[in-house]
Enzyme design. Structure first.
Site, PDB file in Angstrom:
ATOM      1  N   GLY A 161      33.858 -36.026  33.113  1.00 31.57           N
ATOM      2  CA  GLY A 161      35.168 -35.987  34.060  1.00 31.57           C
ATOM      3  C   GLY A 161      36.059 -37.040  34.016  1.00 31.57           C
ATOM      4  O   GLY A 161      36.525 -37.579  34.951  1.00 31.57           O
TER       5      GLY A 161
ATOM      6  N   ASN B 214      38.890 -37.736  32.399  1.00 31.72           N
ATOM      7  CA  ASN B 214      40.196 -37.436  31.865  1.00 31.72           C
ATOM      8  C   ASN B 214      41.117 -37.782  33.376  1.00 31.72           C
ATOM      9  O   ASN B 214      42.506 -37.957  33.180  1.00 31.72           O
ATOM     10  CB  ASN B 214      40.612 -35.931  31.348  1.00 31.72           C
ATOM     11  CG  ASN B 214      40.361 -35.163  32.467  1.00 31.72           C
ATOM     12  OD1 ASN B 214      39.212 -34.544  32.716  1.00 31.72           O
ATOM     13  ND2 ASN B 214      41.255 -34.531  33.398  1.00 31.72           N
TER      14      ASN B 214
ATOM     15  N   GLY C  14      41.304 -39.270  37.791  1.00 30.83           N
ATOM     16  CA  GLY C  14      40.720 -39.722  39.083  1.00 30.83           C
ATOM     17  C   GLY C  14      39.756 -40.608  38.970  1.00 30.83           C
ATOM     18  O   GLY C  14      39.907 -41.846  38.060  1.00 30.83           O
ATOM     19  N   ILE C  15      38.750 -40.654  39.614  1.00 31.25           N
ATOM     20  CA  ILE C  15      37.789 -41.492  39.584  1.00 31.25           C
ATOM     21  C   ILE C  15      36.947 -41.763  38.309  1.00 31.25           C
ATOM     22  O   ILE C  15      36.907 -42.900  37.954  1.00 31.25           O
ATOM     23  CB  ILE C  15      36.527 -41.369  40.608  1.00 31.25           C
ATOM     24  CG1 ILE C  15      37.161 -41.303  41.821  1.00 31.25           C
ATOM     25  CG2 ILE C  15      35.490 -42.118  40.567  1.00 31.25           C
ATOM     26  CD1 ILE C  15      36.113 -40.898  43.120  1.00 31.25           C
ATOM     27  N   GLY C  16      36.664 -40.915  37.487  1.00 30.57           N
ATOM     28  CA  GLY C  16      36.257 -40.750  36.141  1.00 30.57           C
ATOM     29  C   GLY C  16      37.258 -41.651  35.270  1.00 30.57           C
ATOM     30  O   GLY C  16      36.489 -42.696  34.417  1.00 30.57           O
TER      31      GLY C  16
ATOM     32  N   TYR D  85      30.202 -26.910  48.274  1.00 30.65           N
ATOM     33  CA  TYR D  85      30.161 -28.271  47.444  1.00 30.65           C
ATOM     34  C   TYR D  85      29.143 -29.246  47.995  1.00 30.65           C
ATOM     35  O   TYR D  85      28.528 -29.931  47.067  1.00 30.65           O
ATOM     36  CB  TYR D  85      31.620 -28.847  47.850  1.00 30.65           C
ATOM     37  CG  TYR D  85      31.953 -30.063  47.132  1.00 30.65           C
ATOM     38  CD1 TYR D  85      32.001 -29.942  45.503  1.00 30.65           C
ATOM     39  CD2 TYR D  85      32.018 -31.100  47.767  1.00 30.65           C
ATOM     40  CE1 TYR D  85      32.248 -31.163  44.806  1.00 30.65           C
ATOM     41  CE2 TYR D  85      32.206 -32.357  46.853  1.00 30.65           C
ATOM     42  CZ  TYR D  85      32.367 -32.464  45.573  1.00 30.65           C
ATOM     43  OH  TYR D  85      32.595 -33.716  44.862  1.00 30.65           O
TER      44      TYR D  85
END
Length: 324
Positions: free
Chosen positions: A45, A47, A49-51, A203
């Site tokens: 992930g 691409n 945010g945090i990643g 979630y």
């Protein structure tokens, strides 16, 4: 009377916003000077945010960084931005869709056959899914994207991580685990209730399950040269709510203005992936670049073992691979 009720509500809202602002300004930044030249890292992930910021930091340190993403176009754009910011050309895109176990297996096969080493695996990908459906594998999409897919990927990459020891597995969890509940008799559980949607309990359940298996993995790998830790990034401005309805998105966008930005939210992930302070630490939970209290359910070793075994069964892991 209604005036006092309104006044009390305004006080509560103000207190909540002050708390969010405090969370933002109290962010601790990872200051580790560790160089990663010669090391290989995978960030799922990556691409946005945090990643994205985790991958960019690792690239800044000289690592070979693999962006494991679902969208090729968005991943290639992230790659371009990271190379431009870090001048590290050794950043690569590999496609994986966690809603497909076939895709996960193909990704792992490609990594195991093409990469000589894997020093850091950051399991960051995730999504809040309100309207669930069943994947091609017969699993809840919410549970598969957030838990089963990354569980399978981690197990399939263990041998490469062992080969590259000392190596690290970092799992990005969430404060929503406090709203989660593990259903051992039905690990593929998803609730359609309004309460579940409002409290993000679906979630939370998926994140609690992968936190549980992360702790079980740390136990199974103790002494192997691989450390396994998890973290709560805090309240962060990310795209994780992109699948929500427009009203919820607007509300989230307003509240998110008080959250950490994505670069701030990535600091604990980067800390666990790089810092010498945690090179021998495993099976722990972190918040704001420091040890934090583990959710009580994830401490129960018997529950962790059962969640591991059930997860292995649902992703159809051969017994040899599931026992490590």
């Amino acid at each position: 009377m209604w005036v006092w009720v309104l006044f009390a509500c305004l006080i509560l809202i103000a207190a909540f916003l002050i708390l969010l602002r405090f969370i933002k300004v109290s962010t601790k930044w990872n200051r580790s000077p560790v160089c990663l030249v010669g090391k290989t890292a995978i960030v799922t992930g990556a691409n946005c945010g945090i990643g994205f910021y985790t991958a960019q930091d690792l690239a800044t340190r000289g690592a070979r960084v693999i962006l494991a993403c679902r969208s090729k176009a968005r991943a290639e754009e992230a790659r371009r931005q990271i190379i431009q910011a870090t001048h590290n050309q050794n950043v690569h895109v590999r496609i994986v869709d966690f809603a497909s176990l076939k895709s996960v297996r193909e990704f792992a096969k490609e990594i195991n056959s093409s990469e000589e080493r894997l020093d850091i695996l950051v399991n960051n990908a995730g999504a809040i899914i309100f309207e669930d459906d069943i994947t091609e594998d017969g699993l809840s999409r919410s549970m598969q994207v957030n838990h089963f897919g990354q569980f399978l990927l981690t197990v399939l990459l263990i041998d490469l991580l062992k080969k590259s020891k000392p190596s690290r597995i970092v799992h990005v969890s969430s404060s929503s685990v406090s709203h989660g509940q593990i259903h051992l008799d039905n690990l593929n559980y998803f609730s359609n209730s309004r309460i579940a949607r409002l409290t993000f309990s679906n979630y939370g359940q998926s994140k609690l399950c992968n936190l549980s298996t992360t702790n079980e993995l740390a136990k199974r790998l103790r002494g192997s040269g691989i450390t396994v830790n998890s973290l709560d990034p805090g309240a962060v401005q990310t795209e994780i709510t992109r699948d929500l309805n427009i009203i919820t998105q607007k509300l989230y966008q307003y509240l998110a203005s008080f959250f950490k930005n994505s670069e701030e939210g990535a600091q604990t992930s980067i800390y666990l992936a790089t810092s010498d302070d945690v090179q021998d630490v495993t099976g722990k939970y972190f918040y704001n670049c420091a040890l934090s209290e583990m959710p009580s359910t994830a401490i129960d070793s018997s529950v962790n073992r059962k969640v591991w075994e059930k997860s292995a069964e649902l992703v159809q892991l051969p017994k040899k691979e599931s026992t490590l």
